[in-house]
Write an enzyme that holds these catalytic residues in place. Sequence first.
Site, PDB file in Angstrom:
ATOM      1  N   SER A 140      -1.345   9.762   7.520  1.00  0.00           N
ATOM      2  CA  SER A 140      -0.506   9.837   8.373  1.00  0.00           C
ATOM      3  C   SER A 140       1.100   9.513   7.866  1.00  0.00           C
ATOM      4  CB  SER A 140      -0.670   7.523   8.638  1.00  0.00           C
ATOM      5  OG  SER A 140      -1.015   7.253  10.004  1.00  0.00           O
ATOM      6  N   LYS A 154       1.015  -0.986  -0.361  1.00  0.00           N
ATOM      7  CA  LYS A 154      -0.450  -0.110  -0.162  1.00  0.00           C
ATOM      8  C   LYS A 154       0.999   2.139   0.337  1.00  0.00           C
ATOM      9  CE  LYS A 154      -3.532  -0.204   2.770  1.00  0.00           C
ATOM     10  NZ  LYS A 154      -4.248  -0.553   4.428  1.00  0.00           N
ATOM     11  N   ASN A 158     -14.933   3.875  12.196  1.00  0.00           N
ATOM     12  CA  ASN A 158     -14.112   5.334  11.724  1.00  0.00           C
ATOM     13  C   ASN A 158     -14.218   5.376   9.811  1.00  0.00           C
ATOM     14  OD1 ASN A 158     -11.954   6.230   9.749  1.00  0.00           O
ATOM     15  ND2 ASN A 158     -11.176   7.016  11.748  1.00  0.00           N
ATOM     16  N   LYS A 187       2.434  -3.318  11.134  1.00  0.00           N
ATOM     17  CA  LYS A 187       1.285  -3.879  11.550  1.00  0.00           C
ATOM     18  C   LYS A 187       1.539  -4.437  13.016  1.00  0.00           C
ATOM     19  CE  LYS A 187      -2.527  -2.879  10.200  1.00  0.00           C
ATOM     20  NZ  LYS A 187      -3.322  -1.919   9.794  1.00  0.00           N
ATOM     21  N   THR A 198      -9.070   7.536   6.159  1.00  0.00           N
ATOM     22  CA  THR A 198      -9.497   6.433   5.000  1.00  0.00           C
ATOM     23  C   THR A 198     -10.310   6.508   3.955  1.00  0.00           C
ATOM     24  OG1 THR A 198      -7.884   5.017   6.440  1.00  0.00           O
ATOM     25  CG2 THR A 198      -9.387   4.068   5.279  1.00  0.00           C
TER      26      THR A 198
HETATM   27  P1  NAD Z   1     -13.252   0.646  13.894  1.00  0.00           P
HETATM   28  O1  NAD Z   1     -12.740  -0.007  15.122  1.00  0.00           O
HETATM   29  O2  NAD Z   1     -13.704   1.952  13.540  1.00  0.00           O
HETATM   30  O3  NAD Z   1     -14.514  -0.479  12.813  1.00  0.00           O
HETATM   31  C1  NAD Z   1     -14.874  -1.525  12.651  1.00  0.00           C
HETATM   32  C2  NAD Z   1     -16.310  -1.738  12.066  1.00  0.00           C
HETATM   33  O4  NAD Z   1     -16.526  -2.992  11.849  1.00  0.00           O
HETATM   34  C3  NAD Z   1     -17.511  -1.397  13.563  1.00  0.00           C
HETATM   35  O5  NAD Z   1     -18.682  -0.697  13.248  1.00  0.00           O
HETATM   36  C4  NAD Z   1     -18.157  -2.981  13.973  1.00  0.00           C
HETATM   37  O6  NAD Z   1     -18.969  -2.763  14.228  1.00  0.00           O
HETATM   38  C5  NAD Z   1     -17.272  -3.206  12.586  1.00  0.00           C
HETATM   39  N1  NAD Z   1     -17.264  -5.130  12.370  1.00  0.00           N
HETATM   40  C6  NAD Z   1     -16.902  -5.430  13.331  1.00  0.00           C
HETATM   41  N2  NAD Z   1     -16.323  -6.811  12.947  1.00  0.00           N
HETATM   42  C7  NAD Z   1     -17.789  -6.988  11.880  1.00  0.00           C
HETATM   43  C8  NAD Z   1     -18.653  -8.299  11.179  1.00  0.00           C
HETATM   44  N3  NAD Z   1     -17.669  -9.676  11.214  1.00  0.00           N
HETATM   45  N4  NAD Z   1     -19.232  -7.546  10.353  1.00  0.00           N
HETATM   46  C9  NAD Z   1     -19.170  -6.594   9.782  1.00  0.00           C
HETATM   47  N5  NAD Z   1     -18.881  -5.299  10.510  1.00  0.00           N
HETATM   48  C10 NAD Z   1     -17.855  -5.957  11.030  1.00  0.00           C
HETATM   49  O7  NAD Z   1     -12.058   0.000  12.435  1.00  0.00           O
HETATM   50  P2  NAD Z   1     -11.420   1.044  11.235  1.00  0.00           P
HETATM   51  O8  NAD Z   1     -10.868   1.707  11.332  1.00  0.00           O
HETATM   52  O9  NAD Z   1     -13.271   1.524  10.796  1.00  0.00           O
HETATM   53  O10 NAD Z   1     -11.140   0.185  10.186  1.00  0.00           O
HETATM   54  C11 NAD Z   1     -12.179  -0.901   9.581  1.00  0.00           C
HETATM   55  C12 NAD Z   1     -11.426  -2.081   8.180  1.00  0.00           C
HETATM   56  O11 NAD Z   1     -11.001  -1.079   7.174  1.00  0.00           O
HETATM   57  C13 NAD Z   1     -10.292  -2.608   8.250  1.00  0.00           C
HETATM   58  O12 NAD Z   1     -10.255  -4.072   7.916  1.00  0.00           O
HETATM   59  C14 NAD Z   1      -9.171  -1.845   8.635  1.00  0.00           C
HETATM   60  O13 NAD Z   1      -8.083  -2.472   8.750  1.00  0.00           O
HETATM   61  C15 NAD Z   1      -9.621  -1.043   7.594  1.00  0.00           C
HETATM   62  N6  NAD Z   1      -8.413   0.139   7.320  1.00  0.00           N
HETATM   63  C16 NAD Z   1      -8.294   0.916   8.781  1.00  0.00           C
HETATM   64  C17 NAD Z   1      -7.625   2.224   8.749  1.00  0.00           C
HETATM   65  C18 NAD Z   1      -8.016   3.289   9.205  1.00  0.00           C
HETATM   66  O14 NAD Z   1      -7.320   4.509   9.175  1.00  0.00           O
HETATM   67  N7  NAD Z   1      -9.139   3.545  10.312  1.00  0.00           N
HETATM   68  C19 NAD Z   1      -7.311   2.183   7.844  1.00  0.00           C
HETATM   69  C20 NAD Z   1      -6.784   1.420   6.050  1.00  0.00           C
HETATM   70  C21 NAD Z   1      -7.806   0.421   6.461  1.00  0.00           C
END
Ligand code: NAD
Length: 445
Positions: free
Chosen positions: A359, A95, A222, A107, A191
């Site tokens: 970031s 990425k 998020n 990670k 993101t």
């Molecule tokens: P977060 O903790 O803010 O939210 C996670 C969400 O996923 C929550 O709403 C939760 O209820 C939901 N969830 C959990 N288990 C689930 C399931 N089994 N089915 C459906 N929903 C489910 O996390 P985030 O930061 O939004 O991250 C979400 C994804 O994005 C992850 O794969 C993370 O690696 C990826 N990501 C995040 C960022 C970042 O900056 N936060 C950057 C790149 C990628």
Amino acid sequence: MSNQEDGIFQDAIKRLDSAFPYADIDEEPLEKLKHPKATLEVSIPVRMDDGRLQIFDGYRVQHDNTRGPTKGGIRYHPDVNMDEVKALAFWMTLKCAVAGLPFGGAKGGITVDAKTLSHMELERLSRSFIQQIADFIGPGIDVPGPDMYTNEMIMGWMMDEYSKIKRQHTPAVITGKPIPLGGSLGRADATGRGAYYCIKQIENINKWNPRDIRVAVQGFGNVAQSVALLLYNDGYKVVAVSDSQGGIFNEQGLDIPRVICGKNETKALNTAYCKGSVAHFMNNGAITNQELLELDVDLLVPAALQNQIHAHNAERIKAPYIVEGANGPTTSEADSILNSRGKFVAPDILANAGGVTVSYFEWVQNRSGISWTLEEVHTRLRTIMDTEFHNVYRLAERRGIDMRCAAYAHGLNRIGVAIQSLGTHRYFSEPHGQKAHPGHADGLD
Ligand code: NAD
């Protein structure tokens, strides 16, 4: 062996072999990318509120640092394990290369159901983790940030703990911090915003009218909330969202600001997590996460967990466009099925690169001591997302390959160029086994 039996890391690295014929990189460095540079497994002792000592398992993986210090978030989830963290670190290497950032990939994670901890337990856990990994990370070595179930408050505690250990204020050791502690404007929704900029490019290519486009977003954290809100504000019909407890569907389109308010109202003041679920907004139709993925929509944005689209449901995915907000939401077996069905997939290593890009901006601001305005952050983010989307799209068109394969080839080209610039690999290795360099012909960079 099918990828249901493979670990997630083994499944993830299969994409390297698919992209190899289109990338300017030799076999040996490619082989090296199939192995993380360094892995650290730690036990994290935490004094719980009732006086007990509880030990949690924690991990940090540095996958590759050819292009700079390693960079990658920290995840708190009951399923976190070394295999998953290795896969997530691998995706970060690619990425950062796709986005052209001067970082390698890393990670981290802790195996914990963070929602069950009190505020003080969460802080003690976060600080204790940094005590265990402090010698493994650093602003010029390995820079953590947020991921699932970690947020800016946790990043602030971690930066403070690291600074205390090193006896030096060190904001650049971690990104995603609160603004008063050196965080960057625009990091919170970066993101989702990056994914939204990719969708705007797809909109341009296909001459979409947003009002005609129905979108399903899996997740409501998020990433999912940010992308859903930006699309809603543009007039897109976001018809479904979900979280770990289930989802909601409304054919006419959901009122996303209201759903966000409702979800966040349930976040108790002294904790980091929402206790409620979008599934409780029962004036909209309740659906399962599985049903959400298979909805008859124009655009699907998986923005929750990995391995959501797999060999057993890929045939039933109806959305012609998929933009991956989550890391690794599609398995390699599902990739082939989606490709054979003509689906357009903007892959994770491109579509969710907005978070690590801002970031990087935060790290630059911390190291230079100069703060950027929100407008500067958005403009720079948009320039990177638009440029890299088009680099990947053009490579895909020119080579007749899918977007994921093109994104991997594009990232590998940048890693390959860095290795060649070092010279060492070529100098010491035998000429056999090296390949011609078709990547140059693509004229990227
Ligand atoms: P977060 O903790 O803010 O939210 C996670 C969400 O996923 C929550 O709403 C939760 O209820 C939901 N969830 C959990 N288990 C689930 C399931 N089994 N089915 C459906 N929903 C489910 O996390 P985030 O930061 O939004 O991250 C979400 C994804 O994005 C992850 O794969 C993370 O690696 C990826 N990501 C995040 C960022 C970042 O900056 N936060 C950057 C790149 C990628």
